[in-house]
Scaffold this motif. Structure first.
Motif, PDB file in Angstrom:
ATOM      1  N   ASN A  15       0.854  -1.174   0.000  1.00  0.00           N
ATOM      2  CA  ASN A  15       0.000   0.000   0.000  1.00  0.00           C
ATOM      3  C   ASN A  15       0.896   1.232   0.000  1.00  0.00           C
ATOM      4  OD1 ASN A  15      -1.507   2.287   1.479  1.00  0.00           O
ATOM      5  ND2 ASN A  15      -3.165   0.862   1.030  1.00  0.00           N
ATOM      6  N   ARG A  16       0.803   2.023  -1.056  1.00  0.00           N
ATOM      7  CA  ARG A  16       1.705   3.164  -1.241  1.00  0.00           C
ATOM      8  C   ARG A  16       1.581   4.174  -0.095  1.00  0.00           C
ATOM      9  NH1 ARG A  16       3.282   6.416  -5.726  1.00  0.00           N
ATOM     10  NH2 ARG A  16       4.673   8.038  -4.914  1.00  0.00           N
ATOM     11  N   VAL A  17       0.359   4.419   0.359  1.00  0.00           N
ATOM     12  CA  VAL A  17       0.171   5.383   1.440  1.00  0.00           C
ATOM     13  C   VAL A  17       0.762   4.845   2.739  1.00  0.00           C
ATOM     14  CG1 VAL A  17      -1.534   6.623   2.825  1.00  0.00           C
ATOM     15  CG2 VAL A  17      -1.863   6.408   0.358  1.00  0.00           C
ATOM     16  N   THR A  20       4.439   5.246   2.663  1.00  0.00           N
ATOM     17  CA  THR A  20       4.815   6.647   2.859  1.00  0.00           C
ATOM     18  C   THR A  20       4.734   7.032   4.322  1.00  0.00           C
ATOM     19  OG1 THR A  20       4.015   7.218   0.635  1.00  0.00           O
ATOM     20  CG2 THR A  20       4.252   9.025   2.222  1.00  0.00           C
ATOM     21  N   ALA A  47      -4.554  15.200   6.517  1.00  0.00           N
ATOM     22  CA  ALA A  47      -3.224  14.695   6.864  1.00  0.00           C
ATOM     23  C   ALA A  47      -2.494  15.739   7.690  1.00  0.00           C
ATOM     24  CB  ALA A  47      -2.426  14.376   5.607  1.00  0.00           C
ATOM     25  N   ILE A  57       3.047  12.470   1.167  1.00  0.00           N
ATOM     26  CA  ILE A  57       1.661  11.993   1.190  1.00  0.00           C
ATOM     27  C   ILE A  57       0.904  12.495  -0.030  1.00  0.00           C
ATOM     28  CG2 ILE A  57      -0.536  12.200   2.413  1.00  0.00           C
ATOM     29  CD1 ILE A  57       1.122  12.253   5.031  1.00  0.00           C
ATOM     30  N   ALA A  60       1.971  10.564  -2.998  1.00  0.00           N
ATOM     31  CA  ALA A  60       1.430   9.202  -2.992  1.00  0.00           C
ATOM     32  C   ALA A  60      -0.012   9.189  -3.477  1.00  0.00           C
ATOM     33  CB  ALA A  60       1.527   8.604  -1.593  1.00  0.00           C
ATOM     34  N   PHE A  61      -0.819  10.144  -3.017  1.00  0.00           N
ATOM     35  CA  PHE A  61      -2.224  10.183  -3.415  1.00  0.00           C
ATOM     36  C   PHE A  61      -2.389  10.578  -4.880  1.00  0.00           C
ATOM     37  CE2 PHE A  61      -3.357   9.898   1.013  1.00  0.00           C
ATOM     38  CZ  PHE A  61      -4.665   9.437   1.019  1.00  0.00           C
ATOM     39  N   ALA A  68      -5.833   4.104  -3.321  1.00  0.00           N
ATOM     40  CA  ALA A  68      -5.153   3.488  -2.180  1.00  0.00           C
ATOM     41  C   ALA A  68      -6.059   2.558  -1.379  1.00  0.00           C
ATOM     42  CB  ALA A  68      -4.599   4.581  -1.264  1.00  0.00           C
ATOM     43  N   HIS A 125      -5.070   6.570   9.875  1.00  0.00           N
ATOM     44  CA  HIS A 125      -3.940   5.870   9.257  1.00  0.00           C
ATOM     45  C   HIS A 125      -2.644   6.434   9.825  1.00  0.00           C
ATOM     46  CE1 HIS A 125      -2.794   3.793   5.193  1.00  0.00           C
ATOM     47  NE2 HIS A 125      -2.149   3.306   6.241  1.00  0.00           N
ATOM     48  N   TYR A 130      -3.773   0.865   9.801  1.00  0.00           N
ATOM     49  CA  TYR A 130      -4.937   1.522   9.221  1.00  0.00           C
ATOM     50  C   TYR A 130      -6.163   1.085  10.003  1.00  0.00           C
ATOM     51  CZ  TYR A 130      -7.534   3.586   5.254  1.00  0.00           C
ATOM     52  OH  TYR A 130      -8.326   4.377   4.453  1.00  0.00           O
TER      53      TYR A 130
END
Length: 249
Positions: A15-17, A20, A47, A57, A60-61, A68, A125, A130
């Motif tokens: 998961n990329r987020v 990060t 965030a 972040i 990433a989004f 995500a 998160h 998460y």
């Protein structure tokens, strides 16, 4: 109404987020709003972190191959749009709109399948941890929901049930419990004190404590941080109430 709280602990590269946030442990993301229909999902996320963390972040989004929250293990062909609604030195607000395909899976859509329309979602998160909080009517099969979610997640994340209860019971428990911590947070805090984690110098580090409790290091770190945050806010709130002048009638 029923409350259901659980967490996904993502493995690296899944998961990329999460990756990060793992690189920026002081950053966190929480949902401000989250809505899902059978075909779409909209959400607004807040965030918080350093400027460097927020840059990562945001990247990433905005550059992720697919949304995500999709639990597919490869590109599912869905379309998503993410926009920055607000940005300061230490906060970032993002709006995401996701149109899914038949191969997509997500927590909200699996929840709708098993609990019906009208489910409320709240997320938090931190690092690879998460946390999801669902409020639903109480109808539906929780075991079937977790079975389908476990299949969708596969080996990308570990799942952990944190709480399930009537919302009225949850409220009563908060009123009756002066500490207000979840059982998992209280157990983590108690173990940390008993094993000398808060001594100076420390008698045990978080890795050793996690091994003793047989939980992932990131999970224990998350629980301790949430417990410490809650107790700190409770203490400050109590101090403020004490400091307020009394009013004579």
């Amino acid at each position: 109404m029923r409350e259901l709280v659980f967490a996904l602990e993502y493995e690296p590269g899944c998961n990329r987020v999460a990756d990060t946030l793992a690189d920026h442990p002081d950053a966190r993301i929480r949902s401000l709003s989250l809505h899902a229909t059978a075909e779409r999902l909209w959400r607004v996320d807040h965030a918080a972190g350093t400027p460097e963390a927020l840059d990562a972040i945001e990247d990433a989004f905005l550059t992720i191959d697919y949304y995500a929250d999709c639990l597919a293990t490869e590109d599912c062909g869905a379309t998503q749009t993410t926009r920055v609604l607000d940005r300061t030195d230490d906060t970032l607000v993002l709006y995401s709109d996701w149109v899914r395909t038949p191969t997509c899976a997500s927590v909200p859509h699996i929840a709708r399948t098993h609990f019906g329309d009208g489910v409320l979602f709240e997320t938090r998160h931190e690092g690879r941890h998460y946390t999801w909080r669902l409020i639903h009517s109480g109808q539906g099969d929780v075991s079937a929901f977790f079975d389908e979610l476990r299949t969708a997640v596969g080996e990308c994340a570990q799942m952990e049930m944190l709480r399930t209860a009537d919302t009225t019971e949850t409220g009563a428990r908060s009123d009756d419990n002066a500490i207000g911590l979840s059982p998992e947070q209280e157990a983590a805090l108690r173990a940390a004190v008993e094993h000398g984690y808060y001594e100076s110098p420390r008698e045990v580090d978080v890795g050793e404590l996690a091994e003793h409790l047989d939980v992932p290091r990131s999970t224990l770190t998350y629980r301790l941080r949430r417990a410490e945050e809650h107790l700190a806010k409770q203490h400050v709130s109590s101090e403020q109430m004490t400091a307020e002048p009394s009013i004579s009638l």
